[in-house]
Design an enzyme around this catalytic site. Structure first.
Site, mmCIF file in Angstrom:
data_model
loop_
_atom_site.group_PDB
_atom_site.id
_atom_site.type_symbol
_atom_site.label_atom_id
_atom_site.label_comp_id
_atom_site.label_asym_id
_atom_site.label_seq_id
_atom_site.Cartn_x
_atom_site.Cartn_y
_atom_site.Cartn_z
ATOM 1 N N LYS A 1 -3.730 24.591 -18.323
ATOM 2 C CA LYS A 1 -2.264 24.668 -18.316
ATOM 3 C C LYS A 1 -1.820 26.122 -18.459
ATOM 4 O O LYS A 1 -0.896 26.573 -17.773
ATOM 5 C CB LYS A 1 -1.681 23.793 -19.438
ATOM 6 N N GLN B 1 -0.722 18.935 -27.129
ATOM 7 C CA GLN B 1 -1.857 18.324 -26.443
ATOM 8 C C GLN B 1 -2.315 17.087 -27.222
ATOM 9 O O GLN B 1 -2.621 17.173 -28.401
ATOM 10 C CB GLN B 1 -3.001 19.347 -26.314
ATOM 11 N N ASP C 1 6.491 16.952 -21.049
ATOM 12 C CA ASP C 1 5.514 15.887 -20.781
ATOM 13 C C ASP C 1 6.219 14.571 -20.433
ATOM 14 O O ASP C 1 5.591 13.643 -19.915
ATOM 15 C CB ASP C 1 4.632 15.659 -22.022
#
Ligand code: NAD
Length: 280
Positions: free
Chosen positions: A52, A96, A119
């Site tokens: 990422k 994460q 997200d």
């Protein structure tokens, strides 16, 4: 011959478009910034976070990295998220997953400001998706829609079957296909006669989490097959939820693993980051 849906190429195309957008925003004095938080030492998570960061660098999105020890308390993590929520320079916040067991994942997701939840996991964004309002959409299913569209595969009126009902893949996948006017069936571990339900599909999305489970017995001749699964086999190679070699000769189009859905997830995350700065 089946068309190979090339996620690597399509994701690169998206990243290049975003790179241009980032440059023109920069010229207006705007810069996207993604804060990435990793708690603990999970090796797979470290790889994902690294990828990422690399994608951010390529596009021209600033990334801030917070690598916290496994022993971090929930209160400490929430405090950091609060700080980032209030920081006007940060457009996107990503924690994460999975987080260590002593931390409540749902509380973490809820603590991220919906406007920075790139997200698309916050209940407010999930609700917005369901009722067709603007909001961030979970990156993997959004990537599947983008793959279909950019491959010229129309969804409208098609029988779409999704295998899997997880919050991050199966459920939003079903809603997104519905939003594109597909006729959608979502299957799960209690579905009866799975093979025959799948055989109805013009577009079959496998997000079942079982290596090579979906073989030709599940497929209608000429179907489009999207394989979300990703598994490391004993020989070190990657495979999906679909038995690619078994079904390839009967489908009209299929995503490979690797190089199909996987690269799209990061591309869509980057797209969400860019949108968050455009909205700001
Ligand atoms: P999950 O384990 O949370 O969900 C699996 C779903 O499959 C469940 O809803 C379950 O009901 C259903 N299921 C399980 N066994 C079944 C069976 N025998 N018959 C029918 N349904 C069954 O998994 P997930 O997080 O949704 O991920 C699915 C797969 O996609 C995994 O392989 C995961 O690694 C992969 N994944 C890939 C990406 C990517 O970027 N490519 C992103 C997320 C997940």
């Amino acid at each position: 011959m089946a068309t190979l849906i090339d996620g690597k190429r399509i994701s690169q195309e998206i990243k290049d478009e975003l790179k241009e957008k980032a440059a023109s925003l920069k010229a207006e004095g705007k810069e996207a910034c993604l804060a990435v938080i990793l708690v603990g030492e999970d090796p797979a998570s470290k790889v994902y976070v690294g990828n990422k960061k690399k994608a951010c660098e390529y596009i021209g999105i600033r990334s801030e990295s917070y690598e916290l020890p496994e022993s971090t308390s929930q209160a400490e993590l929430l405090e950091l998220i609060e700080r980032l929520n209030a920081d006007a320079k940060v457009n996107g916040i990503l924690v994460q997953l999975p987080v260590p067991k002593h931390i409540d994942e749902k509380a973490v997701i809820r603590s991220i400001s919906p406007a920075k939840d790139v997200d698309g996991f916050h209940p407010e964004n999930v609700g917005a998706l369901l009722i067709g309002e603007k909001g961030f959409v979970s990156c993997t299913p959004a990537g599947v829609i983008e793959l279909l569209k950019r491959s010229g595969i129309s969804i409208e009126g098609k029988e779409c079957v999704v295998i899997g009902r997880s919050n991050i893949v199966g459920k939003p996948m079903g809603v997104l296909l519905l939003r594109e006017n597909g006729t959608v069936t979502i299957c799960h571990s209690r579905t009866q006669d799975l093979k025959n339900v799948c055989k109805r599909a013009d577009i079959l999305v496998a997000a079942v989490g079982k290596p090579k489970m979906i073989n030709r017995e599940y497929i209608k001749e000429g179907a489009v097959v999207i394989d979300v699964g990703i598994h490391r086999m004993e020989n070190g190679k990657l495979c999906g939820d679909v038995d690619f070699d078994d079904v390839e000769d009967m489908v009209s189009a299929i995503t490979p693993v690797p190089g199909g859905v996987g690269p799209m997830t990061i591309a869509m995350l980057m797209k969400n980051c860019m949108e968050s700065v455009e909205e700001s």
